[in-house]
Write a protein that holds these residues in place. Structure first.
Motif, PDB file in Angstrom:
ATOM      1  N   ALA A 188       0.782  -1.290  -0.216  1.00 19.37           N
ATOM      2  CA  ALA A 188      -0.245   0.272  -0.012  1.00 19.37           C
ATOM      3  C   ALA A 188       0.759   1.581   0.046  1.00 19.37           C
ATOM      4  N   ALA A 189       1.699   1.328   1.065  1.00 22.84           N
ATOM      5  CA  ALA A 189       2.722   2.856   0.619  1.00 22.84           C
ATOM      6  C   ALA A 189       3.598   3.044  -0.332  1.00 22.84           C
ATOM      7  N   LEU A 190       4.148   1.894  -0.461  1.00 19.78           N
ATOM      8  CA  LEU A 190       5.459   2.273  -1.762  1.00 19.78           C
ATOM      9  C   LEU A 190       4.458   2.357  -2.794  1.00 19.78           C
ATOM     10  N   PRO A 191       3.835   1.256  -3.587  1.00 20.24           N
ATOM     11  CA  PRO A 191       3.263   1.781  -5.142  1.00 20.24           C
ATOM     12  C   PRO A 191       3.425   3.196  -5.084  1.00 20.24           C
ATOM     13  N   PRO A 192       2.305   3.651  -4.997  1.00 19.34           N
ATOM     14  CA  PRO A 192       2.058   5.686  -5.502  1.00 19.34           C
ATOM     15  C   PRO A 192       3.596   5.957  -5.138  1.00 19.34           C
ATOM     16  N   ILE A 193       4.354   6.307  -4.366  1.00 23.69           N
ATOM     17  CA  ILE A 193       5.647   6.747  -4.197  1.00 23.69           C
ATOM     18  C   ILE A 193       6.582   6.612  -5.628  1.00 23.69           C
ATOM     19  N   LEU A 194       6.288   4.772  -5.329  1.00 17.96           N
ATOM     20  CA  LEU A 194       7.380   4.201  -6.357  1.00 17.96           C
ATOM     21  C   LEU A 194       7.139   4.985  -8.047  1.00 17.96           C
ATOM     22  N   ASP A 195       5.002   5.330  -8.171  1.00 19.67           N
ATOM     23  CA  ASP A 195       4.798   5.806  -9.140  1.00 19.67           C
ATOM     24  C   ASP A 195       4.995   6.685  -9.291  1.00 19.67           C
ATOM     25  N   ASP A 196       5.417   7.858  -8.880  1.00 15.43           N
ATOM     26  CA  ASP A 196       5.941   9.339  -8.391  1.00 15.43           C
ATOM     27  C   ASP A 196       7.419   8.974  -8.780  1.00 15.43           C
ATOM     28  N   THR A 197       8.636   8.009  -9.354  1.00 15.16           N
ATOM     29  CA  THR A 197       9.691   7.844  -9.112  1.00 15.16           C
ATOM     30  C   THR A 197       9.698   7.380 -10.852  1.00 15.16           C
ATOM     31  N   GLU A 198       9.307   7.052 -11.397  1.00 17.82           N
ATOM     32  CA  GLU A 198       8.944   6.012 -12.396  1.00 17.82           C
ATOM     33  C   GLU A 198       8.438   7.883 -13.374  1.00 17.82           C
ATOM     34  N   ARG A 199       8.045   8.452 -12.755  1.00 18.01           N
ATOM     35  CA  ARG A 199       7.492   9.820 -13.744  1.00 18.01           C
ATOM     36  C   ARG A 199       8.208  10.318 -13.934  1.00 18.01           C
ATOM     37  N   SER A 200       9.449  10.660 -12.293  1.00 21.44           N
ATOM     38  CA  SER A 200      10.469  11.408 -12.829  1.00 21.44           C
ATOM     39  C   SER A 200      11.549  11.022 -13.861  1.00 21.44           C
ATOM     40  N   LEU A 201      11.326   9.845 -13.852  1.00 25.68           N
ATOM     41  CA  LEU A 201      12.752   8.947 -14.623  1.00 25.68           C
ATOM     42  C   LEU A 201      12.665   9.252 -15.607  1.00 25.68           C
ATOM     43  N   ASP A 202      10.409   8.772 -16.505  1.00 23.04           N
ATOM     44  CA  ASP A 202       9.885   9.014 -18.119  1.00 23.04           C
ATOM     45  C   ASP A 202      10.303  10.476 -18.117  1.00 23.04           C
ATOM     46  N   GLU A 203      10.714  11.596 -17.067  1.00 24.36           N
ATOM     47  CA  GLU A 203      10.859  12.690 -17.933  1.00 24.36           C
ATOM     48  C   GLU A 203      12.498  12.440 -17.839  1.00 24.36           C
ATOM     49  N   ALA A 204      13.270  12.141 -17.345  1.00 23.71           N
ATOM     50  CA  ALA A 204      14.788  12.247 -17.631  1.00 23.71           C
ATOM     51  C   ALA A 204      14.651  11.824 -18.876  1.00 23.71           C
ATOM     52  N   ALA A 205      14.297  10.222 -19.308  1.00 19.76           N
ATOM     53  CA  ALA A 205      14.213   9.991 -20.442  1.00 19.76           C
ATOM     54  C   ALA A 205      14.115  10.100 -21.819  1.00 19.76           C
ATOM     55  N   ASN A 206      12.905  10.843 -21.251  1.00 24.72           N
ATOM     56  CA  ASN A 206      12.353  11.666 -22.855  1.00 24.72           C
ATOM     57  C   ASN A 206      12.406  13.506 -22.807  1.00 24.72           C
ATOM     58  N   GLY A 207      13.384  13.296 -21.698  1.00 25.92           N
ATOM     59  CA  GLY A 207      14.242  14.981 -21.921  1.00 25.92           C
ATOM     60  C   GLY A 207      15.826  14.849 -22.266  1.00 25.92           C
ATOM     61  N   HIS A 208      16.560  13.797 -22.204  1.00 30.17           N
ATOM     62  CA  HIS A 208      18.191  13.140 -22.542  1.00 30.17           C
ATOM     63  C   HIS A 208      18.616  13.507 -21.228  1.00 30.17           C
ATOM     64  N   TYR A 209      18.395  14.006 -20.207  1.00 28.71           N
ATOM     65  CA  TYR A 209      19.173  14.509 -19.510  1.00 28.71           C
ATOM     66  C   TYR A 209      19.959  13.812 -18.321  1.00 28.71           C
ATOM     67  N   VAL A 210      20.381  14.051 -17.611  1.00 35.40           N
ATOM     68  CA  VAL A 210      21.314  13.223 -16.306  1.00 35.40           C
ATOM     69  C   VAL A 210      20.886  12.570 -15.296  1.00 35.40           C
ATOM     70  N   VAL A 211      20.579  11.686 -14.810  1.00 28.94           N
ATOM     71  CA  VAL A 211      19.824  12.087 -13.476  1.00 28.94           C
ATOM     72  C   VAL A 211      20.998  11.180 -12.120  1.00 28.94           C
ATOM     73  N   ASP A 212      21.219  11.901 -11.351  1.00 25.22           N
ATOM     74  CA  ASP A 212      21.996  11.344  -9.811  1.00 25.22           C
ATOM     75  C   ASP A 212      20.667  10.251  -9.343  1.00 25.22           C
ATOM     76  N   MET A 213      21.339   8.742  -9.503  1.00 23.02           N
ATOM     77  CA  MET A 213      20.190   8.063  -9.231  1.00 23.02           C
ATOM     78  C   MET A 213      20.046   7.833  -6.971  1.00 23.02           C
ATOM     79  N   GLN A 214      21.798   8.378  -6.952  1.00 19.81           N
ATOM     80  CA  GLN A 214      21.438   8.191  -5.262  1.00 19.81           C
ATOM     81  C   GLN A 214      20.898   9.844  -4.912  1.00 19.81           C
ATOM     82  N   ASP A 215      20.365  10.609  -5.141  1.00 23.18           N
ATOM     83  CA  ASP A 215      19.444  11.099  -5.056  1.00 23.18           C
ATOM     84  C   ASP A 215      17.686  10.863  -5.208  1.00 23.18           C
ATOM     85  N   VAL A 216      17.451  10.248  -6.694  1.00 25.84           N
ATOM     86  CA  VAL A 216      16.461   9.463  -6.755  1.00 25.84           C
ATOM     87  C   VAL A 216      16.408   8.521  -5.690  1.00 25.84           C
TER      88      VAL A 216
END
Length: 513
Positions: free
Chosen positions: A147-175
């Motif tokens: 219950a608690a993890l899925p919605p937060i992981l959904d938000d994580t995936e949305r931010s990574l989708d943006e990084a993939a579409n924008g072709h910019y570097v992401v610090d996964m430790q920050d993620v």
């Protein structure tokens, strides 16, 4: 002026010399000293090195001494031994009344951890552990994953989708820090707690400084001169801990609403951690200290372990391929074009995803979240190997070096090999003694969050590796470590990756077209 310089030099020399004299014996004889021990300075110069170099020195000492106990002399430490024999580690971890955190540890960590469980001994430790046991129940773990993890992981995936579409570097430790901070905020304190809050940066600064206090004998002088930012960081951490308690007390004090009702209405878990702490501990300042201790343990160590796991998968892509094959077998209807469905408490158990668990466990072997442990003995004691310690001596064991011990893991001890944890059929995750593999501690102080950390890591890795193709950024101008370079840990109480883990992200569905 010259008299002052001479007196100061003599005082420092006597201080260093004092560190080389002790009553520690083994079968009536002095213990051996490790390689690199110097006259007068002892091993003190190694402790002045960056932490990753000190840890490498411990590896070298372990390879040369095996399971033999050796004595070190460091001016900032009481008389101390380093143990690697699992029987000696068992002696420490099973005798919680003999081996305690002690005054040496608390004097350095007090400003950050106060009376929290990381610092506490005796009854104060017991009552905080009791509160934690109630929170880390199996019912809560299941609700957390489902219950608690899925919605937060959904938000994580949305931010990574943006990084993939924008072709910019992401610090996964920050993620990962953002993810675990929000999770701990929700599940433990019923709070919206993004990592961007001021306390997060303050805590990172404070943790690094506390780690340095255990290595640098001159830390008091340095902090006296340059310590203003650190003092502000300690203040911010304490302020945030008090705000957690005030928020929880306010919710419990609402008229016509009982504590049980307030928990059920706002928190999906059966009983969150802050309410459990308030039920067991009357002193709200101790509750605030305990809250920040648990936050550190649950947030930092899990995020850092996820970072090192992804790093190793990027350096060893064949294991990433094997992980994808395992996920496809357990969830045959999953599609690369959408988020991974069906990740539940039952599917992330070792019986369902043994290879994923073996990858995470192997990462913990090589990159333990707490790489260096220290206790102080309250009475004279004798170890199984005959080493005798007087009262007040320090005992050090180094999971970083033990994880690379050839005596425990064989000649390939420094290689990343997840299969070492699998049985002949590949479906059983083998177990090592907690005294050979003391990553989660053992005995009375065994880690309460062990199962949660393992299940959370597997759930996060399964979803992210399934959906994304990560590639490590090596260019130094973008935060990389250079072609052929290795990532290092930065100075801290735990094991953050120096410079983070910069990556480029692509949607795996597009890569595999």
């Amino acid at each position: 002026m010259y008299v002052i310089i001479v007196c100061f030099t003599l005082a420092v020399a006597l201080w260093f010399l004092q560190g080389q004299r002790s009553a520690i014996r083994q079968h009536g004889k002095r213990l051996p000293r490790p390689p690199g021990t110097l006259p007068l300075a002892g091993n003190g110069l190694w402790f002045l090195q960056p932490r990753h170099r000190l840890l490498d020195w411990f590896i070298g000492a372990n390879h040369q001494t095996g399971f033999s106990t050796f004595e070190i002399s460091v001016p900032s430490l009481p008389p101390a031994v380093v143990i690697s024999d699992p029987k000696n580690v068992e002696h420490v971890l099973k005798n919680n009344d003999i081996f305690v955190k002690g005054s040496f540890f608390r004097s350095r960590s007090w400003d950050l951890f106060g009376n929290g469980i990381i610092n506490a001994d005796g009854e104060l430790w017991k009552v905080q552990r009791k509160a934690g046991l109630r929170f880390f129940s199996n019912a809560n773990l299941k609700t957390f994953i489902d219950a608690a993890l899925p919605p937060i992981l959904d938000d994580t995936e949305r931010s990574l989708d943006e990084a993939a579409n924008g072709h910019y570097v992401v610090d996964m430790q920050d993620v990962f820090i953002e993810l675990t901070t929000r999770l701990m905020g929700k599940m433990a304190y019923d709070m919206d707690m993004p990592a961007s809050l001021p306390f997060s940066k303050a805590f990172d600064l404070a943790s690094g400084a506390i780690g340095d206090r255990f290595q640098n004998p001159f830390w008091r002088i340095r902090e006296f001169i340059l310590g203003a930012p650190l003092r502000r960081a300690f203040f911010e951490v304490k302020r945030f801990g008090n705000s957690i308690v005030s928020s929880a007390v306010g919710k419990r004090a609402k008229p016509n609403i009982t504590k049980d009702q307030s928990v059920k209405e706002t928190d999906p878990l059966q009983d969150n951690l802050i309410n459990s702490l308030l039920d067991h501990i009357p002193d709200h300042q101790v509750v605030a200290d305990a809250a920040m201790n648990y936050l550190s343990a649950g947030r930092d160590t899990t995020a850092q372990s996820l970072t090192w796991t992804l790093y190793l998968l990027l350096r060893h892509p064949r294991y990433q391929d094997s992980l994808l094959e395992e996920i496809a077998r357990i969830l045959p209807s999953a599609s690369r074009s959408s988020s991974l469905p069906g990740i539940t408490y039952d599917t992330v158990l070792p019986s369902s995803l043994p290879y994923a668990h073996s990858i995470f466990t192997e990462t913990l072997r090589l990159y333990p979240p707490v790489p260096f442990e220290l206790k102080e003995c309250t009475v004279p004691t004798t170890f199984p190997d005959g080493t005798w310690l007087p009262e007040g001596s320090a005992v050090i064991w180094v999971p970083w070096a033990m994880g690379r011990s050839r005596r425990i893991w064989g000649v390939d001890s420094e290689l990343f090999k997840p299969e070492r944890w699998l049985g002949p059929s590949g479906s059983i995750v083998l177990q090592k003694s907690a005294f050979e593999f003391p990553v989660f501690n053992a005995g009375p102080r065994s880690c309460l969050g062990k199962k949660l950390a393992e299940l959370l890591a597997v759930a996060v890795l399964a979803r992210l590796i399934w959906r994304y193709d990560f590639s490590e950024v090596l260019e130094t101008k973008e935060g990389g470590c250079g072609v052929g370079g290795e990532r290092k840990s930065q100075n801290s109480l735990t094991l953050p990756m120096e410079g983070g883990l910069p990556v480029r992200v692509k949607l795996r569905a597009e890569v595999e077209r």
